[in-house]
Motif scaffolding. Sequence first.
Motif, short mmCIF file in Angstrom:
data_model
loop_
_atom_site.label_atom_id
_atom_site.label_comp_id
_atom_site.label_asym_id
_atom_site.label_seq_id
_atom_site.Cartn_x
_atom_site.Cartn_y
_atom_site.Cartn_z
N SER A 1 0.86 -1.18 0.00
CA SER A 1 0.00 0.00 0.00
C SER A 1 0.90 1.22 0.00
CB SER A 1 -0.90 0.02 1.23
OG SER A 1 -1.76 1.14 1.17
N CYS A 2 0.64 2.14 -0.90
CA CYS A 2 1.42 3.38 -0.90
C CYS A 2 0.67 4.49 -1.61
CB CYS A 2 2.80 3.17 -1.52
SG CYS A 2 2.88 3.44 -3.28
N ILE A 3 1.11 5.70 -1.35
CA ILE A 3 0.62 6.86 -2.12
C ILE A 3 1.87 7.58 -2.62
CG2 ILE A 3 -0.71 8.99 -2.13
CD1 ILE A 3 -2.07 8.03 0.44
N ALA A 4 1.93 7.83 -3.92
CA ALA A 4 3.03 8.63 -4.47
C ALA A 4 2.47 9.96 -4.91
CB ALA A 4 3.67 7.91 -5.64
N ASP A 5 3.16 11.01 -4.52
CA ASP A 5 2.73 12.36 -4.89
C ASP A 5 3.92 13.05 -5.56
OD1 ASP A 5 1.54 14.79 -5.14
OD2 ASP A 5 1.41 15.23 -3.00
N TYR A 6 3.93 12.98 -6.88
CA TYR A 6 5.06 13.48 -7.66
C TYR A 6 4.69 14.88 -8.14
CZ TYR A 6 9.26 12.61 -10.52
OH TYR A 6 10.51 12.62 -11.06
N SER A 7 5.22 15.87 -7.47
CA SER A 7 4.85 17.23 -7.82
C SER A 7 5.61 17.65 -9.08
CB SER A 7 5.22 18.16 -6.66
OG SER A 7 5.47 19.45 -7.14
N HIS B 1 15.02 5.17 4.51
CA HIS B 1 16.13 5.85 3.85
C HIS B 1 16.64 5.09 2.62
CE1 HIS B 1 16.96 9.55 6.06
NE2 HIS B 1 16.39 8.93 7.08
N TRP B 2 16.69 3.78 2.71
CA TRP B 2 17.12 3.03 1.51
C TRP B 2 16.07 3.19 0.41
CZ3 TRP B 2 21.62 3.27 2.96
CH2 TRP B 2 22.24 2.52 3.95
N SER B 3 14.79 3.15 0.77
CA SER B 3 13.73 3.30 -0.24
C SER B 3 13.85 4.65 -0.93
CB SER B 3 12.35 3.18 0.40
OG SER B 3 12.16 1.88 0.86
N ARG B 4 14.18 5.64 -0.15
CA ARG B 4 14.37 6.98 -0.72
C ARG B 4 15.49 6.94 -1.77
NH1 ARG B 4 17.50 11.63 2.65
NH2 ARG B 4 16.27 13.44 2.03
N ASN C 1 15.17 15.41 -2.95
CA ASN C 1 13.85 15.68 -3.52
C ASN C 1 12.85 14.57 -3.25
OD1 ASN C 1 14.96 17.96 -4.64
ND2 ASN C 1 13.93 17.70 -6.60
N VAL C 2 13.34 13.48 -2.67
CA VAL C 2 12.44 12.36 -2.41
C VAL C 2 12.19 12.27 -0.91
CG1 VAL C 2 12.07 9.87 -2.65
CG2 VAL C 2 13.35 11.12 -4.40
N ARG C 3 10.93 12.23 -0.55
CA ARG C 3 10.55 12.17 0.86
C ARG C 3 9.72 10.92 1.10
NH1 ARG C 3 6.40 16.42 3.80
NH2 ARG C 3 6.63 15.56 5.89
N ILE C 4 10.20 10.09 2.01
CA ILE C 4 9.42 8.89 2.38
C ILE C 4 8.80 9.15 3.74
CG2 ILE C 4 9.47 6.40 2.81
CD1 ILE C 4 10.46 6.87 0.03
N ILE C 5 7.50 8.99 3.78
CA ILE C 5 6.78 9.17 5.05
C ILE C 5 6.18 7.82 5.39
CG2 ILE C 5 4.93 10.42 6.22
CD1 ILE C 5 5.34 12.34 3.53
N LYS C 6 6.50 7.35 6.58
CA LYS C 6 5.99 6.03 6.96
C LYS C 6 4.92 6.17 8.02
CE LYS C 6 7.41 1.98 9.52
NZ LYS C 6 7.43 0.71 8.83
N PRO C 7 3.68 5.88 7.67
CA PRO C 7 2.63 5.91 8.70
C PRO C 7 2.72 4.63 9.55
CG PRO C 7 1.69 5.43 6.53
CD PRO C 7 3.18 5.48 6.36
N TYR C 8 1.76 4.41 10.43
CA TYR C 8 1.72 3.16 11.18
C TYR C 8 1.70 1.99 10.21
CZ TYR C 8 0.94 5.37 15.71
OH TYR C 8 1.08 6.09 16.87
N SER D 1 6.87 12.90 -2.89
CA SER D 1 6.57 12.40 -1.54
C SER D 1 5.91 11.04 -1.68
CB SER D 1 5.62 13.33 -0.80
OG SER D 1 6.22 14.60 -0.67
N VAL D 2 6.39 10.08 -0.92
CA VAL D 2 5.81 8.75 -0.98
C VAL D 2 5.45 8.29 0.43
CG1 VAL D 2 6.18 6.34 -1.63
CG2 VAL D 2 7.13 8.16 -3.06
#
Lengths: 757, 159
Positions: free
Chosen positions: A196-202, A217-220, A233-240, A208-209
Motif C-alpha cells: 500500500s502506498c501513495i506517491a505524490d510526484y509534484s 532511507h534506503w527506499s528513498r 527531492n524524495v521524501r518517504i513518510i511512513k505511517p503506522y 513524496s511517498v
Amino acid sequence: MKNEFSVVGKSVPRIDAYDKVTGRARYCRDLKLEGMLHAKLLRSPYPHARVKALDVSRAKSHPAVKAIATIEEVPKVVGYWWNLRTEKGMKKMFMQDNVVRFVGDPVLGVAAEDEDSAEEALSMILVQYEQLPPVFDPVESMKDQTIKIHERGNIAFHVLKEYGDIEKGFREADFVIENRFVTSKQKHATIEPIGSCIADYSPSGKLSVYSSTQLPHWSRMYLAGALGLPSSNVRIIKPYTGGAFGGRCGLIHGLELMCCHLSKKAGRPVKMSFTRKEDFEATEGRHPFLVELRTGFTKEGILTANSIKIVMDVGAYATHYIGVIADALSTGVGLYRIPHVKFEGYCVYTNKSLNGAFRGYGNPQMNFAQESQMDIVAEKLGMDPIELRLKNYRGAGEIDPVFNEKILSCGLKECLFQGAEKIRWKKKSRRSSRRGKIRKGVGMSCLMHGTGARFGLPDPASAIVLINADGSVSLETAAADDGQGNKTGLVQIAAEELGIDWRKISVSDTDTDTTPLDGGTHGSRQTYCGGIAVRKAAAQAKKSVLVFASKHLNTPQNRLDIREGVIYDTKRPSLNISLADLMRKIQIEDLSLCEQIIGAATGVAPSMPPTYGAHFAEVEVDTETGGVRVLRLVGAFDVGKAINPAHIEGQIAGGEVMGIGYALTEGLVIENGKVMNSNFADYRIPRSCDIPRIDAVIVESHEPTGPFGAKGIGEATMIGTASAIANAIYDAVGVRMKELPITQEKILVALQSFNPP
Amino acid sequence: MARVNIKIKVNGKLQELGVEAHETLLDTLRERLGLLAAKYGCGDGECGACTVLVEGNATLSCLTLAAHVDGKDIETIEGLEQGSHLHPLQESFVEQGAIQCGYCTPGMIMSAKALLDKDADPSEEKVRRAISNNLCRCTGYEKPVKAILEAARRMRGEK
C-alpha cells in the motif's frame, strides 16, 4: 538482582498504544490526499511470457482514467541496498524489459478517479503475449540450458566456502550421517496486507511517498536512483504499519515505482493498495530451501565435519538473496564448533513469485535442517540432545568464523538449562512409549542469529536528541516501528542516559525529510544499532547540558549528574537545578545565549553480536489422523539486556506462534505457477485456539557493545520453533519429518510406512 | 446502480445514508463516515480485522451489506471511550502490552467486548474462542488473552 537503571529493564507501556487502542492510528490504507487517484495493476496470467503488443486505446478513452504506465516504462527492482554502494551496483539494481516471469507479474498500471474505474479500464486492455516455456523446480532450473529466466542464466548466485579440511573431518569421524531437508514458501501474512502506498510526484520535482516500508532511507535512495532525482527531492513518510517481518524490506514489486510513474504522468497523487489475494500471489515470501547435510561426529558426540549444500528458490526476481543464503551460515557454521565445514549454496530463479527478506532471513530454513540433524546425531549416540549441544556449541571468548569476530556475550547454556527446567525436560524426553492412539513427545533446538548487518551490508544508524526549553526532549530517528515497539525502547534508552522521565520524550514520525540516515528496521537491529546511536546522541546532549550547568551552579562538571530531571552535584546534592529551569535560562531567558541543546550521533555499530536461544516443544500426535497438537512451547533467549521485558515477551510469543505455522501448516501451494491457496482459509496461520501455553524465558548475558548491554531479539524467536516441533514429533511417534510444513497427510503417510499395518 | 436509503445508529449517533446496494458495512464506515478503525485485512471474512458490533454481536463488516443493517445499532472501537476514559478492555490492552502493530487490535477488542457484554466471567478457553476469528501475526495471542481476562476482572469490579 537490583535494577541499577531507572527505566531500562522496565515494561513501560508502548508510546503508540493509545493511538492503536482507540482506533486513531492511521495506516497507509487509511490515508487520503487531496485529488488522489487510485491505481490497479494488470497482472500476467502466464508464468513466463513476452508482452508482444499492448493495446490501451480503449482504456485511455475511459473518462475516469488519468494515466497508464507499462512494463516497458517502469523498472523492476532486482537488488537491495548492497547495490547502493557503487555506481555499477546502482545500475544493476533495476531492470526493464517486456518479459513477465510469474503468474501475477505486473504488465501495466492504470490510475483512475476511483478503484472501480481503474478495474474497469483493466478489462479494456488487450495484451498479446508470446508464451515462453516456464520452469518451476529450482533443481530443474539449475540444470536447464534451454529455458533462461534471466539473460545471465538461472543461477543468480553460487557460493562455496570451506573452513578447515572437510575430508579430514570425515576421516576423524566415527559416524557420518546424511539427510535431505525441504522447507516451504512461508508468507509474512501481516494482517495489513503487504502493498500500500501513495506517491505524490509534484511537477516541481519533489516526490513524496507514503509507504509502510521497513527501509525509509534506503527506499528513498532506490526511488531517487530509479527516477533520476536527488535524494533530497524524495521524501518517504511512513505511517503506522500493520506488521512487516521482512515483507516490507524494500520497494514492493510493482508498487511504489509504478505509483511514482503514474503520479508523474497524471500530475496528481496516486494510491495503490494490494488485495489480500495480490499479497499472497505476487509479493515476496520466504525462500524455500533444499538442504543436503552430511555430518561427521565421534562416538563421544563431538562434531568433526559438516557438509552443507543448499539450493534456494529465489523465484522470478532476486532482491534479497545473497544475504539470505549467507544467514544460513549462522546455524550451519557459527553455532557449533565444527572444525571442518564445507558450505555450498545455489540461488536459483524459477517462474514463481519472488522471495525475499523474512524474519530470520535464511536461518529458520537452515535451522530446521541442522537442528533436525543434531537430533538424529543424538539419537544415534543415545545421548541427550541438550548434552550434545553443550558439547559442541561455541561460547563467549571464542571466534565466530563467519564474521571472524570474538563472541563477547553468549547465554546459550543458561537458555538450555532454564528452558529445560521449564518444560521438565528430564522427566519427559525420550519417554514416549510409542504406543496407543495419542502419543506425546518433547523436542528442542538451538539457534544463534547476528544482530544487525554490519559485516555484510551498509548498516548506519543515527539519532538527534533535542532538549527543549521546558526540559522535554524530542528524539529524531528514522528507526521504523512496524509494531515491535522499538520506538518505545529507544525512548527508554534516551531517558536512561539523560536521567529524565521517559514520558518527557517524544519521538519523531518516520519521515526522511526530518530524520537522519538509518539502515532500516530489519535484522533485529533497532534496539541494538538504533539504541547505540540514540544513547550516543543523548550522552552528547547531556554533556552539553552539564557544561552549562557547571557554569550556572559554579561547580566542576565532573561532579554533576542528572536524575529524575534534576541536575545536581553528586558530592552536594542540595546544589541543583532542574533541567527545565536551566533549559529555559539558556534557550530563552538569557538573550546573549539562545542556544538549544542538540545531541547527534551517526555511524555503524561496533559489532554484530549474536542472539542465542533455545526452543522447547511438547506435542501430541494422533496416530489415526496424523494431527499434531502443540501442547506447550518454551522459548529461552539471551537478549543481552531486556530494555523492555514485556516487549520481549511479546516478541517471543509472536515468534513462537509464527514458528508453529511454519512447522505445521504454512506454505504456498503453487501448481504450474499458480498459487492455489491465496486466502486465509486455505493458507492457515495459527489462530488463538491453536495456541498452547507459551513460556518466555529471558536470559541476560550483557553484551558489552550494546546499549546498556542489549542485543537483538525479533527474528530469533521463530528460528528454531519448527525444528523443536519436528524433533518433538519424532520423540512422540518415531518418524522423522524432513519436509515443512509437517502436515497431517505427511505424518499419516510417514506413520504408515513406519508401521505397516 | 441501485441505491438504498438506510438509518443506522453508529456509536450512539443516528446516521441517515444513501448507500449502494452492494456496499459493505466496512466501506460505509470507512468511506462515508470516516470511521477508519475497522480495517480491511482480507475482504473474505477470514481475518477479523473488520469486526464491529451489530446489535451487540461481533460481525464481520466486510461480509455484511450496509443495506442489511438498516435500523440496527452499530458499535466500532471509536465509540468505546467514555469522555476521556478508556474502556477497561482498552486500558487493559495498553497495560498488558497486548498491542504490537495494532492492525488487528480494533477488531479483536470488539470481539472481546461482544463476549464480555454477555459473559462477565468467561474462561480462558471461551476468550480464545471469542477471538479465534481475529487473526494476529504479532502477539501470539498470549498478551491479548491475558488482557481480556484482566478487563473482565475489572469490569466485575475485582482488583
